[in-house]
Design a protein around this motif. Structure first.
Motif, short mmCIF file in Angstrom:
data_model
loop_
_atom_site.label_atom_id
_atom_site.label_comp_id
_atom_site.label_asym_id
_atom_site.label_seq_id
_atom_site.Cartn_x
_atom_site.Cartn_y
_atom_site.Cartn_z
N ARG A 55 -15.19 -4.03 -6.12
CA ARG A 55 -14.60 -4.65 -5.22
C ARG A 55 -15.07 -5.51 -5.12
NH1 ARG A 55 -12.23 -0.47 -4.85
NH2 ARG A 55 -11.38 0.24 -3.21
N LEU A 103 -9.35 -8.51 1.73
CA LEU A 103 -9.29 -7.18 1.13
C LEU A 103 -10.82 -6.49 2.11
CD1 LEU A 103 -8.89 -4.56 -0.76
CD2 LEU A 103 -10.34 -5.50 -2.04
N LEU A 152 0.38 -1.40 -0.01
CA LEU A 152 0.02 -0.32 -0.72
C LEU A 152 0.47 0.93 -0.16
CD1 LEU A 152 -3.08 1.37 0.29
CD2 LEU A 152 -2.21 1.73 2.82
N LYS A 171 -1.19 1.44 -9.56
CA LYS A 171 -2.30 0.20 -10.09
C LYS A 171 -1.55 -1.06 -11.18
CE LYS A 171 -6.63 3.33 -9.84
NZ LYS A 171 -7.18 3.95 -10.45
N ASP A 175 -2.06 -1.59 -3.38
CA ASP A 175 -3.25 -0.33 -3.29
C ASP A 175 -2.74 0.82 -2.70
OD1 ASP A 175 -4.86 -2.27 -4.11
OD2 ASP A 175 -4.67 -3.25 -1.48
N THR A 177 -7.39 2.82 -4.62
CA THR A 177 -8.50 1.85 -3.46
C THR A 177 -9.02 2.23 -2.78
OG1 THR A 177 -5.81 0.84 -4.11
CG2 THR A 177 -7.93 -0.88 -2.98
#
Ligand code: SF4
Length: 453
Positions: free
Chosen positions: A428, A436, A301, A334, A339, A369
């Motif tokens: 999602r 997630l 992330l 991406k 993320d 995200t």
């Protein structure tokens, strides 16, 4: 360096209310107070006995803090651990409540608030001294038994007059020992996106940019870095000895010097540690090959401070980045499979309703995200605060120009529009990743749900 007097030192990190504090909506995550751990390691190296109370991670009663303080010779209370150096809490209540549990002649205060308003904090806390900026050298010197008058970077009272000693030298990060991770239990720490057994690390201090809203006063002058070997040694220790599974590099802009990040990531890949991590950086400081290497090294992330979708506002804040650069950086992130969490703000000087709509539209177009929306805070010690002409201590927004309630309503609407878009919901569902989904549910509960009311 040998201490002449053996002293018992207590380091205290107070707790603020909830995961998101009411005033100014600051995140109060249970992240390890790395700066306190640096201080503890130096003091232990000097042969001192060090206690740590992290009330943020382990609920601690006032009586417990008062009793512990009574058993120690020096007590340092922080108003902002290192993950809050840039965005400190605006409500000083929980911090002041802790300082009032400590006898003034053994109380020392560190953190952002005392750094930008040392005289005021001295008055509010009645502390023996305020440690300004990077705390490690001053804390060490005070614990060696030096009088505040001899310690650079300290503010104290002498016969009714407030004395501000000149700043000390910036900390050479290569001289810091392994942070005293043994003083805490990583099972008490987590980041809601990455997971538990969470550690905090840093590889650099300082930033080459000067964005008008950014509070850099805690970071010493210049850009400094640890040796990559030192960092890998810390990660290895955290994983093998302390049981860390996840972590965050709290550097201001982690990929500012890409060659260094490449070097570190190659070493992490070679070490093959089961460690997932996050970092923060600028969108113009990443590129495809670097991101792929970071992913292989465990990066899951990246936090990006996008700030605004209005080119005019970006230019006015001295952010020195274009919308195109941001779009390219997010798109490449991406593609790498890492993320992205993008931060946006409303309420800059001269910002119009049209600029704010442009920010919401840009957030949706970028479609990272995760996204987080906040009102701009004119922190004391920033150019923005100077420009505001305010003399208020720790104001929440530029109140001469923007109504805090309206800014909050816009931020709430941005949360709703971003997260409840059909495209977002579909992306999602399509990503078959139970972890997630679980994180999304937690994020929705903590951040989006309040925006729906
Ligand atoms: S680039 Fe980031 S860390 Fe540097 S001044 Fe701007 S917002 Fe702050």
């Amino acid at each position: 360096m040998a201490a002449t007097v053996t002293r018992k030192v207590l380091l205290v990190n107070p707790s603020w209310d909830g995961l998101v504090s009411r005033k100014g909506r600051r995140f109060n995550r249970t992240w390890p107070p790395l700066d306190l751990l640096n201080c503890a390691a130096l003091l232990e190296q000097d042969g001192l006995s060090v206690g740590l109370i992290d009330a943020r991670a382990v609920p601690t009663t006032p009586e417990t803090i008062r009793d512990a303080a009574a058993r120690h010779d020096l007590v340092f209370v922080t108003s902002s651990p290192i993950d809050r150096w840039q965005c400190p809490n605006l409500d000083l209540g929980p911090f002041l409540a802790v300082t009032h549990l400590v006898e003034p002649d053994k109380l020392y205060v560190m953190g952002t608030h005392g750094t930008v308003a040392p005289g005021e904090l001295l008055h509010m806390t009645q502390a023996r001294a305020i440690v300004r900026g990077e705390p490690e050298p001053a804390v060490r010197a005070l614990c060696e038994g030096k009088d505040p008058s001899e310690v650079p970077g300290v503010t104290y009272l002498q016969e009714g007059t407030t004395i501000h000693n000149p700043e000390g030298n910036p900390v050479d990060l290569t001289t810091l020992p392994m942070p005293a991770f043994h003083l805490l239990d990583l099972r008490n720490y987590r980041y809601e996106i990455l997971g538990g057994r969470f550690a905090l690390l840093e590889t650099t201090r300082g930033c080459h940019h000067r964005c008008h809203f950014c509070l850099l006063k805690m970071y010493g002058k210049g850009y400094r870095k640890k040796d990559p070997e030192q960092v890998v040694h810390e990660v290895t220790h955290l994983v093998r000895e302390a049981g860390a599974k996840t972590g965050y590099f709290i550097d201001l802009e982690f990929t500012a010097v890409r060659d260094d990040v490449r070097d570190l990531c190659e070493r992490l890949v070679s070490a093959g540690l089961p460690f997932e991590w996050a970092c923060q950086t600028r969108a113009d400081y990443v590129d495809g090959p670097l991101l792929k290497l970071m992913k292989r090294a465990g990066c899951r992330l990246i936090h990006f401070g996008v700030e605004s979708g209005s080119p005019r506002i970006l230019a006015a804040t001295n952010k020195r980045i274009t919308l195109e650069q941001i779009e390219r950086g997010i798109a490449e992130t991406k593609q790498s499979g890492i993320d992205q969490l993008c931060f946006f703000m409303f309420g800059f000087p001269g910002e119009t309703a049209g600029d704010m709509e442009a920010t919401i539209a840009f957030a949706k177009r970028l479609s990272p995200t995760y996204a987080s929306f906040h009102a701009v805070t004119p922190y004391m010690g920033t150019k923005l605060y100077e420009m505001s002409g305010s003399s208020e201590l720790f104001p929440e927004v530029l109140s001469k120009e923007h109504d805090p309630l309206i800014l909050q309503a816009i931020a709430n609407r941005a949360f709703r529009e971003f997260y409840l878009r059909p495209a977002m919901l579909w992306s999602r569902v399509r990503r078959v990743d139970v972890r997630l989904w679980r994180r999304q549910a937690a994020l929705f509960w903590h951040y989006v749900r309040p925006a729906l009311t």
